[in-house]
Design a protein around this motif. Structure first.
Motif, PDB file in Angstrom:
ATOM      1  N   VAL A 163       0.876  -1.180   0.000  1.00 57.82           N
ATOM      2  CA  VAL A 163       0.000   0.000   0.000  1.00 57.82           C
ATOM      3  C   VAL A 163       0.908   1.223   0.000  1.00 57.82           C
ATOM      4  O   VAL A 163       1.705   1.432   0.926  1.00 57.82           O
ATOM      5  N   ILE A 164       0.774   2.038  -1.048  1.00 51.47           N
ATOM      6  CA  ILE A 164       1.631   3.208  -1.233  1.00 51.47           C
ATOM      7  C   ILE A 164       0.749   4.380  -1.648  1.00 51.47           C
ATOM      8  O   ILE A 164       0.053   4.311  -2.672  1.00 51.47           O
ATOM      9  N   GLY A 165       0.750   5.451  -0.857  1.00 49.32           N
ATOM     10  CA  GLY A 165      -0.050   6.617  -1.188  1.00 49.32           C
ATOM     11  C   GLY A 165      -1.523   6.314  -1.340  1.00 49.32           C
ATOM     12  O   GLY A 165      -2.214   6.917  -2.169  1.00 49.32           O
ATOM     13  N   GLY A 166      -2.032   5.376  -0.547  1.00 49.33           N
ATOM     14  CA  GLY A 166      -3.445   5.030  -0.602  1.00 49.33           C
ATOM     15  C   GLY A 166      -3.809   4.039  -1.683  1.00 49.33           C
ATOM     16  O   GLY A 166      -4.962   3.610  -1.768  1.00 49.33           O
ATOM     17  N   THR A 167      -2.844   3.645  -2.506  1.00 48.81           N
ATOM     18  CA  THR A 167      -3.083   2.682  -3.572  1.00 48.81           C
ATOM     19  C   THR A 167      -2.508   1.329  -3.199  1.00 48.81           C
ATOM     20  O   THR A 167      -1.379   1.242  -2.715  1.00 48.81           O
ATOM     21  N   THR A 168      -3.293   0.269  -3.394  1.00 48.99           N
ATOM     22  CA  THR A 168      -2.812  -1.085  -3.151  1.00 48.99           C
ATOM     23  C   THR A 168      -2.279  -1.681  -4.440  1.00 48.99           C
ATOM     24  O   THR A 168      -2.955  -1.673  -5.474  1.00 48.99           O
ATOM     25  N   TYR A 169      -1.055  -2.177  -4.381  1.00 48.15           N
ATOM     26  CA  TYR A 169      -0.400  -2.799  -5.528  1.00 48.15           C
ATOM     27  C   TYR A 169      -0.299  -4.302  -5.292  1.00 48.15           C
ATOM     28  O   TYR A 169       0.252  -4.745  -4.281  1.00 48.15           O
ATOM     29  N   GLN A 170      -0.836  -5.066  -6.217  1.00 46.57           N
ATOM     30  CA  GLN A 170      -0.752  -6.514  -6.130  1.00 46.57           C
ATOM     31  C   GLN A 170       0.699  -6.963  -6.189  1.00 46.57           C
ATOM     32  O   GLN A 170       1.459  -6.530  -7.049  1.00 46.57           O
ATOM     33  N   GLY A 171       1.089  -7.818  -5.260  1.00 49.17           N
ATOM     34  CA  GLY A 171       2.431  -8.365  -5.283  1.00 49.17           C
ATOM     35  C   GLY A 171       2.531  -9.575  -6.194  1.00 49.17           C
ATOM     36  O   GLY A 171       1.560  -9.986  -6.832  1.00 49.17           O
ATOM     37  N   TRP A 172       3.725 -10.144  -6.235  1.00 49.24           N
ATOM     38  CA  TRP A 172       3.938 -11.352  -7.019  1.00 49.24           C
ATOM     39  C   TRP A 172       3.196 -12.514  -6.359  1.00 49.24           C
ATOM     40  O   TRP A 172       3.088 -12.591  -5.139  1.00 49.24           O
ATOM     41  N   GLN A 173       2.658 -13.406  -7.176  1.00 53.75           N
ATOM     42  CA  GLN A 173       1.951 -14.583  -6.686  1.00 53.75           C
ATOM     43  C   GLN A 173       2.816 -15.818  -6.974  1.00 53.75           C
ATOM     44  O   GLN A 173       2.778 -16.368  -8.071  1.00 53.75           O
ATOM     45  N   PRO A 174       3.605 -16.243  -5.979  1.00 58.05           N
ATOM     46  CA  PRO A 174       4.647 -17.232  -6.243  1.00 58.05           C
ATOM     47  C   PRO A 174       4.144 -18.603  -6.666  1.00 58.05           C
ATOM     48  O   PRO A 174       4.873 -19.339  -7.331  1.00 58.05           O
ATOM     49  N   TYR A 175       2.938 -18.972  -6.300  1.00 56.23           N
ATOM     50  CA  TYR A 175       2.454 -20.304  -6.638  1.00 56.23           C
ATOM     51  C   TYR A 175       1.593 -20.317  -7.901  1.00 56.23           C
ATOM     52  O   TYR A 175       1.033 -21.344  -8.261  1.00 56.23           O
ATOM     53  N   ASN A 176       1.504 -19.174  -8.559  1.00 59.57           N
ATOM     54  CA  ASN A 176       0.809 -19.086  -9.839  1.00 59.57           C
ATOM     55  C   ASN A 176       1.821 -19.045 -10.979  1.00 59.57           C
ATOM     56  O   ASN A 176       2.993 -18.742 -10.779  1.00 59.57           O
TER      57      ASN A 176
END
Length: 246
Positions: A28-41
């Motif tokens: 969460v940066i500046g009120g925006t949520t950024y999806q992280g890497w999905q290691p098992y996908n």
């Protein structure tokens, strides 16, 4: 030959192993949520500010070639970067974490140009945040990792005086729940820092990964189950001192 019961038991074993560990899954940066890497996908089609990594399993050596960002040092196939103003906050989030003992460490590294073309193992890192043994003893204390276990998130402030540019941010949990067998859990994401700052750290504030730690360091080679650990109330967090930008 495996029967269905054997296969189910094996599958449950691997699920339990993954559940025992964890990794950063969003920011969460500046009120925006950024999806992280999905290691098992599958990596195909994944686009994230986070550098790719393959699993929630720990790195067991302080000098492992993968210890900079839990991968081969490279950006993802569709790598993104998040813009953040110096002086603002970055919150990393975990989906699971079960190890209460050990420190939380947050690093940054300035890229010589575009971070997407930079290998994380070739960069110079500086620490912007840490939390080790907060109270109590090595054996029965409150640790930074205990906060992660409770809240599944950690918030750090980008130093306000940091010079603009492209940076990696690296969140690392060091789990000490197994005697003299440290477990490292690092993940990285790409940032574009803005603002009017003009400072960057130098000298003893900088470290390389691998190279920042040794397996024999007192903050790495720890046995929290000894009789002595029942009374020790101090702990030295591994790595360089925190750079505040002052």
């Amino acid at each position: 030959m495996f029967n269905f019961a054997s296969i189910a038991l094996l599958a449950s074993f691997f699920v339990s192993q993954a559940a025992a560990h964890g990794g950063v899954i969003s920011y969460v940066i500046g009120g925006t949520t950024y999806q992280g890497w999905q290691p098992y996908n599958s990596p195909n089609g994944q686009s994230s500010i986070e550098r790719p990594y393959s699993s929630f399993d720990p790195i067991l050596s302080a000098t492992a070639s993968t210890i900079s960002c839990n991968n081969n040092g490279q950006a993802g196939p569709s790598q993104l970067s998040a813009t953040v103003a110096a002086g603002s906050k970055v919150t990393a989030k975990w989906s699971q974490w079960t190890h209460a003992e050990g420190p939380v460490m947050v690093y940054m590294a300035k890229c010589p140009g575009s971070c997407t073309s930079a290998n994380s193992a070739s960069l110079q890192w500086f620490k912007i945040d840490e939390a080790g043994l907060l109270s109590g003893t090595l054996a029965k204390g409150q640790w930074g990792n205990g906060i992660i276990m409770q809240k599944l998130e950690w918030t750090s402030t980008i130093p306000a005086s940091l010079a603009p540019g492209e940076y990696l941010i690296r969140h690392e949990l060091l789990a000490l729940h197994q005697a003299n067998t440290p477990q490292f859990y690092p993940e990285c994401a790409q940032l574009i820092v803005t603002g009017s700052g003009n400072k960057t750290p130098s000298g003893s504030y900088l470290a390389s990964f691998p190279g920042a730690y040794k397996q024999s360091d007192p903050g790495v080679n720890v046995n929290i189950y000894t009789q002595e650990a029942q009374t020790i109330t101090t702990y030295k967090v591994p790595g360089p001192p925190v750079w505040t930008g002052a």
